[in-house]
Design a protein around this motif. Structure first.
Motif, short mmCIF file in Angstrom:
data_model
loop_
_atom_site.label_atom_id
_atom_site.label_comp_id
_atom_site.label_asym_id
_atom_site.label_seq_id
_atom_site.Cartn_x
_atom_site.Cartn_y
_atom_site.Cartn_z
N TRP A 96 0.72 -1.25 0.09
CA TRP A 96 0.01 -0.03 0.00
C TRP A 96 0.88 1.27 0.07
CZ3 TRP A 96 -5.50 0.70 -0.13
CH2 TRP A 96 -5.91 2.08 0.21
N LYS A 97 1.67 1.16 0.86
CA LYS A 97 2.69 2.42 0.88
C LYS A 97 3.53 2.71 -0.40
CE LYS A 97 6.79 4.39 3.59
NZ LYS A 97 7.76 4.04 4.54
N ALA A 98 3.94 1.58 -0.95
CA ALA A 98 4.58 1.62 -2.27
C ALA A 98 3.70 2.37 -3.31
CB ALA A 98 5.16 0.48 -2.77
N LEU A 99 2.53 1.88 -3.33
CA LEU A 99 1.52 2.41 -4.17
C LEU A 99 1.32 3.87 -4.09
CD1 LEU A 99 -1.04 -0.43 -4.23
CD2 LEU A 99 0.14 0.31 -6.07
N TRP A 100 1.01 4.48 -2.81
CA TRP A 100 0.53 5.81 -2.54
C TRP A 100 1.38 6.77 -2.00
CZ3 TRP A 100 -2.78 5.15 -6.05
CH2 TRP A 100 -3.58 3.95 -6.05
N GLU A 114 4.14 9.43 -2.01
CA GLU A 114 4.29 10.39 -3.24
C GLU A 114 5.61 10.12 -3.85
OE1 GLU A 114 5.33 15.23 -3.53
OE2 GLU A 114 4.16 14.50 -1.57
N GLU A 115 6.85 9.58 -3.33
CA GLU A 115 7.79 9.54 -3.97
C GLU A 115 7.58 8.17 -4.80
OE1 GLU A 115 12.25 7.81 -3.22
OE2 GLU A 115 11.58 9.78 -1.95
N SER A 116 7.30 7.03 -4.26
CA SER A 116 7.10 5.97 -5.01
C SER A 116 5.96 5.67 -5.95
CB SER A 116 6.79 4.76 -4.09
OG SER A 116 5.87 4.82 -3.06
N THR A 130 4.33 5.01 -11.70
CA THR A 130 3.68 5.58 -12.77
C THR A 130 4.36 6.27 -13.78
OG1 THR A 130 3.11 7.61 -11.56
CG2 THR A 130 1.59 5.80 -11.05
N GLU A 131 5.53 6.32 -13.80
CA GLU A 131 6.38 6.99 -14.98
C GLU A 131 6.11 6.18 -16.18
OE1 GLU A 131 10.48 6.57 -13.95
OE2 GLU A 131 10.55 8.07 -12.53
N GLY A 133 6.18 13.02 -16.03
CA GLY A 133 6.01 12.68 -14.87
C GLY A 133 4.53 12.41 -14.30
N SER A 134 4.38 11.91 -13.10
CA SER A 134 3.12 11.65 -12.66
C SER A 134 2.92 12.00 -10.98
CB SER A 134 2.61 10.14 -12.74
OG SER A 134 2.43 9.90 -14.24
N ALA A 135 1.69 12.51 -10.65
CA ALA A 135 1.67 12.82 -9.22
C ALA A 135 0.14 12.77 -9.07
CB ALA A 135 2.04 14.21 -8.97
N MET A 136 -0.15 12.56 -7.77
CA MET A 136 -1.28 12.25 -7.12
C MET A 136 -1.70 12.98 -6.03
SD MET A 136 -3.45 8.90 -5.70
CE MET A 136 -2.95 9.04 -4.07
N THR A 137 -2.74 13.83 -5.95
CA THR A 137 -2.99 14.59 -4.59
C THR A 137 -4.41 14.14 -4.28
OG1 THR A 137 -3.75 16.50 -5.95
CG2 THR A 137 -1.45 16.54 -5.24
N SER A 138 -4.46 13.83 -3.10
CA SER A 138 -5.88 13.34 -2.63
C SER A 138 -6.10 13.65 -1.14
CB SER A 138 -5.88 11.70 -2.72
OG SER A 138 -7.26 11.21 -2.30
#
Length: 151
Positions: free
Chosen positions: A18-22, A24-26, A31-32, A40-45
């Motif tokens: 879960w930590k690897a999925l979500w 920020e750095e991983s 998702t590259e 690049g890719s980023a997710m904000t939630s």
């Protein structure tokens, strides 16, 4: 809509996957493979059911989504609501309405320290190859990050 399913066996507990999925750095790393052009890719939630989640690249393009359901660290289901192009949100155009409401789910099942990660995604036929390539490469990176001793 096409329904795609990807599965990866990972020799790590579900919480670590879960930590690897979500994290920020991983997240940016795995998702590259969805953005081979280097944006690049980023997710904000806000990580709230019914809240706001943005998946984006460095140029301000991406998707507006919400979390439909979540049970950390075993399940999260995103519902995609619209797109963002150069920072402008669109949830009503005909183009967006062709796929708005599609789901992307992550399920983690742990058994004796090994986690089975299953991702299911609903997508338009035109995006099937990008999704297949992206998840094929990306989930291998999630596995590598999760199985690291220091990860």
């Amino acid at each position: 809509m096409e329904k795609l399913k990807f599965t990866k066996e990972i020799n790590a507990p579900a919480q670590k996957v879960w930590k690897a999925l979500w994290n920020e750095e991983s997240y940016a790393r795995w998702t590259e493979s969805f953005n081979p052009n280097g944006t690049g890719s980023a997710m904000t939630s806000d990580w709230q059911v019914g809240g706001r989640t943005i998946f984006s690249d460095k140029e301000g393009n991406g998707m507006i989504s919400t979390i439909k359901s979540m049970n950390e660290p075993t399940d999260v289901v995103f519902q995609h609501l619209g797109e963002i192009i150069k920072g402008v949100e669109d949830t009503t155009s005909e183009k967006v309405l062709n796929w708005a409401g599609s789901l992307e789910s992550y399920h983690l099942t742990e058994n004796n320290g090994t986690t089975t990660l299953t991702v299911q995604v609903e997508t338009l036929k035109e995006w099937e190859k990008m999704m297949t390539d992206g998840f094929g490469k990306g989930l291998e990176i999630v596995k590598e990050i999760s199985e690291r001793v220091d990860g």
